[in-house]
Write an enzyme that holds these catalytic residues in place. Sequence first.
Site, short mmCIF file in Angstrom:
data_model
loop_
_atom_site.label_atom_id
_atom_site.label_comp_id
_atom_site.label_asym_id
_atom_site.label_seq_id
_atom_site.Cartn_x
_atom_site.Cartn_y
_atom_site.Cartn_z
N ARG A 549 0.83 -1.21 0.00
CA ARG A 549 0.00 0.00 0.00
C ARG A 549 0.86 1.25 0.00
NH1 ARG A 549 -4.12 0.05 4.58
NH2 ARG A 549 -2.28 -0.36 5.85
N SER A 610 8.35 -4.98 5.97
CA SER A 610 8.07 -6.03 6.96
C SER A 610 8.95 -7.25 6.80
CB SER A 610 6.60 -6.40 6.86
OG SER A 610 5.83 -5.23 6.87
N ASP A 664 6.69 -3.70 10.22
CA ASP A 664 5.23 -3.55 10.37
C ASP A 664 4.79 -3.71 11.82
OD1 ASP A 664 4.28 -6.81 8.98
OD2 ASP A 664 5.87 -6.20 10.37
C1 0WK Z 1 -1.46 -4.79 7.82
C2 0WK Z 1 -0.28 -3.86 8.06
C3 0WK Z 1 0.93 -4.38 7.34
C4 0WK Z 1 1.19 -5.80 7.78
C5 0WK Z 1 -0.01 -6.60 7.54
C6 0WK Z 1 0.20 -8.00 8.01
O1 0WK Z 1 -0.56 -2.57 7.60
O2 0WK Z 1 2.04 -3.60 7.59
O3 0WK Z 1 2.31 -6.30 7.10
O4 0WK Z 1 -1.13 -6.08 8.22
O5 0WK Z 1 -0.92 -8.73 7.75
P1 0WK Z 1 -1.13 -9.53 6.42
O6 0WK Z 1 -1.49 -8.56 5.38
O7 0WK Z 1 0.15 -10.24 6.14
O8 0WK Z 1 -2.21 -10.48 6.74
C1 BGC Z 2 9.04 -10.80 8.84
C2 BGC Z 2 8.82 -9.70 9.85
C3 BGC Z 2 7.40 -9.20 9.76
C4 BGC Z 2 6.43 -10.34 9.85
C5 BGC Z 2 5.00 -9.92 9.76
C6 BGC Z 2 7.98 -11.84 8.97
O1 BGC Z 2 8.12 -12.79 7.98
O2 BGC Z 2 10.30 -11.39 9.03
O3 BGC Z 2 9.71 -8.68 9.63
O4 BGC Z 2 7.20 -8.32 10.81
O5 BGC Z 2 6.70 -11.28 8.86
O6 BGC Z 2 4.71 -9.33 8.56
#
Ligand code: 0WK
Ligand code: BGC
Length: 924
Positions: A549, A610, A664
Amino acid sequence: MDSIEPSSLQSGERTPSCPQKGLLQPSDSSELVQECLQQFKVTKAQLQQIQASLLGSMEQALMGEVSPTSGVQMLPTYVESTPHGNEQGNFVVLELGASGASLRVLWVTLTGIKGQKVEPKSQDFVIPQEVVLGTGQQLFDFAAHCLFEFLDAHCVGNQGLQLGFSFSFPCHQTGLDRSTLISWTKGFRCSGVEGQDVVQLLRDAIQRQGAYNIDVVAVVNDTVGTMMACEPGAGPCEISLLVDTGTNACYMEEARHVAVLDEDRGRTCISVEWGSFSHDGALGPVLTSFDHALDHASLNPGAQRFEKMIGGLYLGELVRLVLVYLAQNRVLFGGYTSPALLSQGSILLEHVIEMEDPSTGLAYVHTILQDLGLSPKASDAELVQCVCAAVCSRAAQLCAAALAAVLSRLQRSREQQKLQIAVATGGRVLERHPRFHSILQEMVKLLASECDVSFIPSVDGGGRGVAMVTAVAARLANHRRLLEETLAPFRLSHEQLAAVQTQMREAMDKGLRREPSSLRMLPTYVRATPDGSERGDFLALDLGGTNFRVLLVRVAEGGVQIINQVYSIPECVAQGSGQQLFDHIVDCIVDFQEKQGLRGQSLPLGFTFSFPCKQLGLDQGILLNWTKGFNASDCEGQDVVFLLREAIRRRQAVELNVVAIVNDTVGTMMSCGYEDPQCEMGLIVGTGTNACYMEELRNVAGVAGDSGHMCINMEWGAFGDDGSLGMLSTCFDSRVDQASINPGKQRFEKMISGMYLGEIVRHILLNLTSLGVLFRGQQTQCLQTRDIFKTKFLSEIESDSLALRQVRAILEDLGLTLTLDDALIVLEVCQAVSRRAAQLCGAGVAAVVEKIRENRDLDELTVSVGVDGTLYKMHPHFARLVAATVRELAPRCVVTFLQSEDGSGKGAALVTAVACRLAQMARV
Ligand code: 0WK
Ligand code: BGC
Ligand code: BGC
């Protein structure tokens, strides 16, 4: 000898006069005889009335409204299919109550080959009256005793005997091996059994006697055993009808019509328990005073009224009561009634059957009456035969009306006008009475003329059928055992979770001291959470989760406003070259700037990146290694801020001021910390998982300063990469790890996060399929496909509002063909995998909050944790299980979990805002 009152009529009332209300004084004997026999005549209209009322009562009960007054019971038996014919194995069968005070033990061998049958070995045992009317313990000990006597006699060895229990009484079943007795019938009245699980009572009795190790695998109603034993010659029998001491039927109903089952597919066997049918409107007109007298004197007055007009336990007694009446009215035996004739139960079913024998019946009548101390004249004998015929014809016609009701139910249930069906029949009345079967057949033709019914007499009673149900139950029990064995390693004990907490704490301490540890404990150079004085417009990037994003974040007096745009990172870019990846990122930024009219503006930018980065400063982060399926080349070991700036430089005419790079977890903590200053930990459970928290600077080796705090990015996804999680890792975890692009890495993450849970489940399902537990052992191409079982399916499948049938719908969309049992097993697998993930995550949080508490030497710590990530947010139980585990493992910490609404982009902007404010102050 003057006439004495019959024994059963203890209340001293006289033997009832003529049936119909308003006493008739018959002028001569034949009229009295006719009036007496006429009472047993049931008209077609009355039979149709009974058929209709019984059908009404059946459908009411199917909807869960069993009416205590008219009540057939419609009891689910958990038998969901007629025999496949491939059931095989050796089984012990114990039959109790099918034919009076007797018990039969059988040894049944199922070959599993159609048409190939091994004659069962069997032995009958008579149950003493004092046991039939004694305590439940006496009865079940007697049953266990007979069982062992049979096994001793037939030397079938003692290893893992599987037993099917045919228990011919009305029971609430909650499974193939769990059945609670509703009420005794047929002369049984053992205390302490009604309302009890009869399987447990039998298991306890077998335990008490102890000589054999027998596993009671299934409990079956005798009608079900008879149906399952029916040779599927004429097509499977889908109705079974029994008339022995008692009477009952079962049939295969569409499962969707059985309210208590919550199933929309397939069929299930229902035990009708029509013996308790007692619809006044329908039955009232055909009940005679002899029926009332019999019921009044029975062990269960008012109950089983329909059975007492049909069942073999009662036919002889009805005949006796009529003979007593006729004798006392000087129409029979010259008005003489012998003590034997007056004693209840002195005329048995066998007597009635013999007396009705078309060729030898009359001779038998004389023999039997003489045995009862009577000297019958020829005319007496003929009249007695007429009475037997009247009583049994009515029984057969009533039975036909009941069967016709079941046929009508099947016509409706299957929306079939014309029904062709096979009915398995069993029981001594049907098997031995000379006319019962033919009257039944005739009347069924009359009452259910659109049904083409073939009657299949059961060959060896229900024993083989019970063994078939036992084989199915044994298979399901074995599946259950294999499933439990497979899922056991996912069921973590308190001790195991506490060990994870301790190990994580040790790894944290080592990581902070820069000693070898699977937890890198990376300083983030974020020293404070926002204090609300931040102001300005900021650009933020959020890379590393499900979505990439670009955000415009305005931090103002009134709060924070965010405009954001989601862009995709194609796999080929995520796994292409670093240059490609960062050029793609800049393309998205430029696109966003254009759309938001920001071209030419160089707003401070916060970059949520992240992945594990060794930060050398707020705007300098060396990528240590990719995770979560990213693998762009030439990035690991590089400063990603530099890589971004290089990409900006390559894309001339773009001005961007990269101020901060944050993980993140940090962005999420800052974002939630803006609302709640007590938020000192950030947690992500999404594609990946990780946590950060505010550590005392004095504890952070390698960073100058002893006072104040520093946010530490734990990179806990890598916890256990040193093998310390080996004791928890399962073969399925290893398969997922081996198949990943970073084997051996991120082991903790691979047990918790969204990128992997679906794969763990898929591997377990594959394993259970190979064990034959799932999908009838049929491996399907789709389940072999990597990543086809998305983690979001776990969240959908485990949602409480989803009925099993919807679970099946999700799996069918995957191209799987499955039963409801399969859907239930898939649900249990999902629950076990997600529960372990949530508990491990909770153990991690507990380690962190306990660390903060100890850092501050507090008895009790109150802290908030900012959380984000699709798995945490979307899974119906994950958040609750994490919180429960933290409460269990860190009882001295009061932890509030704050779901981040705006993601970490806002947090990155706030970190940037803080940095700008501090830089501003430094310049002043
Ligand atoms: C939303 C956050 C972002 C993070 C994500 C993790 O804004 O920085 O990496 O959540 O959740 P996912 O999208 O991997 O389920
Ligand atoms: C990364 C982290 C991150 C997490 C959640 C992991 O795979 O190593 O830096 O915070 O995922 O997104
Ligand atoms: C019982 C049924 C049984 C039938 C035939 C009735 O008394 O309630 O469960 O199937 O007898 O044995």
